[in-house]
Design a protein around this motif. Structure first.
Motif, short mmCIF file in Angstrom:
data_model
loop_
_atom_site.label_atom_id
_atom_site.label_comp_id
_atom_site.label_asym_id
_atom_site.label_seq_id
_atom_site.Cartn_x
_atom_site.Cartn_y
_atom_site.Cartn_z
N LEU A 75 -6.53 4.52 -1.38
CA LEU A 75 -5.43 4.15 -0.38
C LEU A 75 -5.16 5.40 0.50
N LEU A 76 -5.16 5.25 1.82
CA LEU A 76 -4.76 6.01 2.86
C LEU A 76 -3.64 5.85 3.32
N MET A 77 -2.36 6.78 3.12
CA MET A 77 -0.99 6.47 3.51
C MET A 77 -0.75 7.37 4.72
N LEU A 78 0.00 6.93 5.89
CA LEU A 78 0.17 7.55 7.14
C LEU A 78 1.48 7.12 7.27
N ALA A 79 2.25 8.52 7.27
CA ALA A 79 3.71 8.48 7.63
C ALA A 79 4.01 9.35 8.86
N TYR A 103 -2.24 2.31 4.82
CA TYR A 103 -0.70 1.84 4.79
C TYR A 103 -0.22 2.64 5.79
N LEU A 104 0.58 2.32 6.84
CA LEU A 104 1.03 3.17 7.97
C LEU A 104 2.34 2.86 8.43
N CYS A 105 3.42 3.53 8.42
CA CYS A 105 4.80 3.49 8.88
C CYS A 105 5.15 4.83 9.60
N GLY A 106 5.52 4.16 11.05
CA GLY A 106 5.79 5.20 12.00
C GLY A 106 6.35 4.68 13.27
N PRO A 107 6.68 5.37 14.26
CA PRO A 107 7.08 5.05 15.56
C PRO A 107 5.78 4.08 16.22
N ALA A 114 -10.47 -2.04 4.76
CA ALA A 114 -10.59 -3.63 3.98
C ALA A 114 -9.36 -4.07 4.17
N ASN A 115 -8.13 -3.60 4.31
CA ASN A 115 -6.86 -3.76 4.49
C ASN A 115 -5.99 -2.85 5.36
N PHE A 116 -5.30 -3.32 6.30
CA PHE A 116 -4.74 -2.35 6.96
C PHE A 116 -3.33 -2.99 7.27
N HIS A 117 -2.11 -2.35 6.50
CA HIS A 117 -0.69 -2.88 6.45
C HIS A 117 0.00 -1.75 7.34
N TYR A 118 0.74 -2.33 8.35
CA TYR A 118 1.56 -1.32 9.25
C TYR A 118 2.80 -1.85 9.39
#
Length: 343
Positions: A211-215, A303-307, A326-330
C-alpha cells in the motif's frame, strides 16, 4: 451462532451496516433489517439483485442461471444478493441509491470530550458517543457530517479513530473565521453535537498487496483510522505513507505515525514540506518523494487524500511515468467540505 457484518455502500454515498446470520443470504438479511435491496425474483433468475463484492468471503452456490450472473461476472466480484451467503464480514457496492432501497443515513449524538489545538494548523476533536446510541460502525477512511451548533450548517470530517469505538476522533483544519473553527474556540467539554453518517466511498479495502498512502494536510485523518485497523489486525503487508504539508507548522500528529511504525512491522512514512524555505530534510511535493522501490508493474494499491491540486498532481505523475497502480482510491477535499469527490 456466527454473525457477519455486511456493509452496504449505496450510490449516493450512504453506508448502512447489517448483521447477516450464518447460512443466511444477504438479501434476506437486508429485508430483515428493513432495507429493500433491488430484487424481482429472489431465485437467481433475473439478475436484478446484482451487486459488487468489494471484500469478504462468501458462497454463491449453484442455484442461479448464467443469464442472471455469468462466470466472468462472478470472477470479477459481482454477486447475486439473493444467493450470496457470507462466511466473513463483507463490503458490497449497491448500484442504486439508499432512498430507492427505502433506507437512509444514520444519525447519532455525541458530546465533546476533548479539543486539542496543534499550532495554528489543526485541531483534534474527540467526542464521546451518547450512551443510548450504538458505537458508530464505519469503514476506515469514511466520514460523517457534523451539525455546527447555532449555525444551521454542517461540516464533513473523516474519522481519525477506529470503527466501533465510543470515543471518536477527528483532525480538523483550523480556519480563521471558519464556522467549525469558531465554534470549537468557544466549545466546552460536554457540549452536544449531532452527527450523520457514515458516508463515502474512500475506505480501506483488503490489504492484498503493498500500500502507498499519500496524505495532504488534515487528509492524514482517514489514514490514522486505516493504520489503526491494520495494526489491530496484525497486518504484515508493506505500507508506506507520504505526508505532505505546506509549512513546517502544518506537520501534526507525527508522533502518532511513529507509534504505528513500532506496531506495524512493515510500515514506514516520510514527511514533506512544500515551502522551499523550510529547513525540513524533504521539501517540495509528494510526487518528488515517491519510494524508489515502487513496483514498476503496478502491483500495489494507492490511497490518496488531499486537496484537489495534490490529487490532480499525483494522477498526472502516474500518467507521465506510465505507472499503473493495481487500484487507485482517492478523495478530494476543500477546507470547508470533505469528500466532495471520491474514486
Amino acid at each position: 451462532m456466527a454473525c457477519y457484518k455486511i456493509a452496504l455502500n449505496f450510490e449516493d454515498g450512504v453506508t448502512r451496516f447489517i448483521d447477516c446470520k450464518a447460512g443466511e443470504k444477504v438479501l434476506d438479511a437486508a429485508f430483515r433489517n428493513r432495507i429493500n435491496l433491488p430484487m424481482d425474483c429472489s431465485d437467481g433468475v433475473c439478475g436484478t439483485c446484482k451487486c459488487r463484492a468489494e471484500s469478504g468471503a462468501y458462497d454463491l452456490g449453484s442455484d442461479y442461471i448464467e443469464d442472471a450472473l455469468s462466470e466472468d461476472e462472478a470472477g470479477e466480484g459481482l454477486v447475486l444478493t439473493c444467493q450470496m451467503v457470507p462466511s466473513s464480514d463483507c463490503v458490497l457496492s449497491v448500484p442504486t441509491t439508499s432512498f430507492a432501497c427505502k433506507t437512509g443515513q444514520q444519525s447519532f449524538a455525541a458530546t465533546v470530550a476533548g479539543i486539542t489545538p496543534h499550532n495554528d494548523a489543526a485541531i483534534v476533536l474527540e467526542l464521546d458517543v451518547d450512551a443510548a446510541a450504538q458505537a458508530p460502525v464505519f469503514l476506515p477512511g469514511q466520514y460523517v457530517n457534523i451539525d455546527v451548533p447555532g449555525s444551521g450548517l454542517t461540516r464533513s470530517y473523516s474519522f481519525s479513530s477506529a470503527p466501533g469505538e465510543r470515543r471518536i476522533g477527528f483532525l480538523i483544519k483550523k480556519i480563521p473565521g471558519g464556522v467549525m473553527s469558531s465554534w470549537l474556540a468557544r466549545a466546552r467539554t460536554g457540549d452536544r453535537l449531532d452527527i450523520t453518517g457514515p458516508l463515502g466511498s474512500f475506505y480501506l479495502r483488503n490489504d492484498e498487496r503493498p500500500l502507498l498512502m499519500l496524505a495532504g494536510g488534515t487528509g492524514l485523518a482517514p489514514f490514522l483510522s486505516m493504520l489503526e485497523v491494520l495494526a489491530r489486525a496484525g497486518s504484515q503487508q508493506k505500507v508506506h505513507l507520504i505526508y505532505g504539508v505546506t509549512r513546517d507548522l502544518d506537520l501534526v500528529l507525527v508522533e502518532e505515525l511513529e507509534r504505528y511504525a513500532t506496531r506495524l512491522p512493515n510500515f514506514s512514512f516520510a514527511t514533506v514540506v512544500a515551502d522551499r524555505a523550510s529547513s525540513h530534510p524533504r521539501k517540495g511535493w509528494v510526487t518528488e518523494h515517491m519510494p524508489a522501490d515502487m513496483p514498476a508493474d503496478g502491483d500495489f494499491d494507492v490511497y490518496l487524500c488531499g486537496p484537489p491540486p495534490m490529487v490532480d498532481a499525483v494522477r498526472r505523475h502516474f500518467d507521465e511515468t506510465g505507472v499503473r497502480p493495481a487500484n487507485f482510491h482517492y478523495e478530494k477535499f476543500t477546507p470547508n467540505a470533505v469528500l466532495k469527490e471520491s474514486a
